[in-house]
Design a protein around this motif. Structure first.
Motif, PDB file in Angstrom:
ATOM      1  N   TRP A 168       0.828  -1.089   0.103  1.00 24.01           N
ATOM      2  CA  TRP A 168      -0.232  -0.022   0.079  1.00 24.01           C
ATOM      3  C   TRP A 168       0.864   1.123  -0.089  1.00 24.01           C
ATOM      4  O   TRP A 168       1.846   1.370   0.697  1.00 24.01           O
ATOM      5  CB  TRP A 168      -1.038  -0.073   1.391  1.00 24.01           C
ATOM      6  N   CYS A 169       0.407   2.221  -0.833  1.00 23.26           N
ATOM      7  CA  CYS A 169       1.122   3.646  -0.746  1.00 23.26           C
ATOM      8  C   CYS A 169       0.213   4.360   0.317  1.00 23.26           C
ATOM      9  O   CYS A 169      -0.735   4.017   0.593  1.00 23.26           O
ATOM     10  CB  CYS A 169       0.790   4.362  -2.097  1.00 23.26           C
ATOM     11  N   ALA A 227      -9.239   4.052  -4.439  1.00 15.75           N
ATOM     12  CA  ALA A 227     -10.538   4.548  -3.505  1.00 15.75           C
ATOM     13  C   ALA A 227     -10.704   3.396  -2.125  1.00 15.75           C
ATOM     14  O   ALA A 227     -11.831   3.178  -2.088  1.00 15.75           O
ATOM     15  CB  ALA A 227     -11.757   4.741  -4.255  1.00 15.75           C
ATOM     16  N   ALA A 228      -9.831   3.060  -1.660  1.00 13.00           N
ATOM     17  CA  ALA A 228      -9.719   2.167  -0.700  1.00 13.00           C
ATOM     18  C   ALA A 228      -9.826   2.637   0.665  1.00 13.00           C
ATOM     19  O   ALA A 228      -9.062   3.594   0.990  1.00 13.00           O
ATOM     20  CB  ALA A 228      -8.446   1.093  -0.675  1.00 13.00           C
ATOM     21  N   LEU A 268      -7.932   3.334   6.281  1.00  7.67           N
ATOM     22  CA  LEU A 268      -7.449   1.924   5.886  1.00  7.67           C
ATOM     23  C   LEU A 268      -6.752   1.172   7.128  1.00  7.67           C
ATOM     24  O   LEU A 268      -6.744  -0.055   7.060  1.00  7.67           O
ATOM     25  CB  LEU A 268      -6.785   1.771   4.508  1.00  7.67           C
ATOM     26  N   PHE A 269      -5.905   1.708   7.690  1.00  4.55           N
ATOM     27  CA  PHE A 269      -5.070   1.323   8.577  1.00  4.55           C
ATOM     28  C   PHE A 269      -5.581   1.451   9.900  1.00  4.55           C
ATOM     29  O   PHE A 269      -4.728   1.444  11.208  1.00  4.55           O
ATOM     30  CB  PHE A 269      -3.772   1.861   8.629  1.00  4.55           C
ATOM     31  N   ASP A 270      -7.020   1.937  10.281  1.00  2.00           N
ATOM     32  CA  ASP A 270      -7.484   1.778  11.574  1.00  2.00           C
ATOM     33  C   ASP A 270      -7.199   0.630  12.366  1.00  2.00           C
ATOM     34  O   ASP A 270      -7.504  -0.418  11.871  1.00  2.00           O
ATOM     35  CB  ASP A 270      -8.880   2.174  11.531  1.00  2.00           C
ATOM     36  N   GLY A 276      -9.512   7.801  -1.190  1.00  2.00           N
ATOM     37  CA  GLY A 276      -8.896   6.701  -0.320  1.00  2.00           C
ATOM     38  C   GLY A 276      -7.504   6.380  -0.897  1.00  2.00           C
ATOM     39  O   GLY A 276      -6.798   7.190  -1.396  1.00  2.00           O
ATOM     40  N   LYS A 277      -6.932   5.099  -0.416  1.00  4.01           N
ATOM     41  CA  LYS A 277      -5.459   4.823  -0.744  1.00  4.01           C
ATOM     42  C   LYS A 277      -5.624   4.095  -1.999  1.00  4.01           C
ATOM     43  O   LYS A 277      -6.258   3.437  -2.451  1.00  4.01           O
ATOM     44  CB  LYS A 277      -5.136   4.053   0.437  1.00  4.01           C
ATOM     45  N   ILE A 278      -4.311   3.415  -2.330  1.00  2.00           N
ATOM     46  CA  ILE A 278      -4.019   2.725  -3.585  1.00  2.00           C
ATOM     47  C   ILE A 278      -2.991   1.698  -3.224  1.00  2.00           C
ATOM     48  O   ILE A 278      -2.096   2.052  -2.144  1.00  2.00           O
ATOM     49  CB  ILE A 278      -3.594   3.695  -4.748  1.00  2.00           C
ATOM     50  N   GLY A 279      -3.015   0.600  -3.795  1.00  8.00           N
ATOM     51  CA  GLY A 279      -2.214  -0.621  -3.212  1.00  8.00           C
ATOM     52  C   GLY A 279      -1.908  -1.474  -4.469  1.00  8.00           C
ATOM     53  O   GLY A 279      -2.893  -1.831  -5.185  1.00  8.00           O
TER      54      GLY A 279
END
Length: 231
Positions: A64-65, A93-94, A102-104, A208-211
């Motif tokens: 993950w970025c 869009a994660a 996302l990392f909660d 959101g994040k990208i991975g």
């Protein structure tokens, strides 16, 4: 895109993230879920599984970025397969359920096994490409777009990337997400497009994040990850 009066206006793209993925320092802060061998050769990041591919899903991984990106973006990167058997995915869009990061720490542990990403407690889109893992994927090459939570296949198109022996250069891959419209292209060739009604496959997904996800035993190279904000 088109205005309400029918006249087209030019979509503006503003570069907001630029990562060459050329050396170890370029992925400082990235989060690896699962185990992988990450090296850097000839100005590109090389991904390969660390665990034996006979372990099935446990041998796969996601990188993950750590950056949160806005809703309307274009993501571009360059990809080159080194070997054939495997599969690649880009998540975008994660985010966690109920709007969590996302990392909660309250979210379930993720270790690279696919069901944790499509039917766990995160939401997102993901494009699978260079699908060469199963016999049917090797016999008929497609790129798929899925929306999660849920294993919703929402768009599909033919995969133009050849097998590793014929891939003599990197391929330019692009995802555009503007409001409810998503498109995917390789070397400027549109593979598929999708309009999300925000109902059939769940509520609309914003930023959101990208991975990067890769399936064992594939080895592949990546470089020049860029993200543009669209307006």
């Amino acid at each position: 895109m088109k205005e309400a009066n029918g006249y087209a206006r030019l979509m503006e793209e503003r570069l907001i993230y630029d990562n060459p993925l050329a050396k170890k320092e370029d992925i400082e802060g990235f989060v690896l879920e699962g185990k992988a061998k990450i090296s850097f050769e000839d100005g590109a990041m090389r991904l390969k599984n660390e665990l034996d591919d006979q372990m099935g899903q446990r041998a796969n991984y996601v990188l993950w970025c750590p950056v949160d990106f806005p809703e309307n973006i274009k993501i571009t990167w360059e990809f080159k397969p080194v070997t054939d058997q495997g599969l690649c995915i880009l998540f975008f869009a994660a985010s966690g359920k109920e709007g969590k990061d996302l990392f909660d720490p309250s979210l379930s542990l993720r270790t690279g096994e696919y069901p944790q990403y499509h039917s766990g407690d995160i939401n997102g889109f993901h494009v699978s490409y260079f699908r060469r893992k199963e016999p049917d994927e090797r016999a008929f090459h497609t790129c798929n777009l899925r929306k999660s939570r849920g294993f919703h296949l929402v768009a599909q198109g033919a995969d133009p990337i050849p097998d590793a022996a014929d891939a003599n250069d990197f391929y330019r891959i692009s995802i555009r997400k503007y409001k409810d419209h998503i498109s995917f292209s390789v070397n400027d060739l549109t593979v598929f497009a999708f309009d999300d009604d925000g109902s059939t496959y769940g509520e609309p997904l914003k930023g959101g994040k990208i991975g990067f996800r890769q399936l064992a035993p594939l080895t592949a190279d990546y470089r020049n990850l860029k993200v543009y904000e669209l307006d």
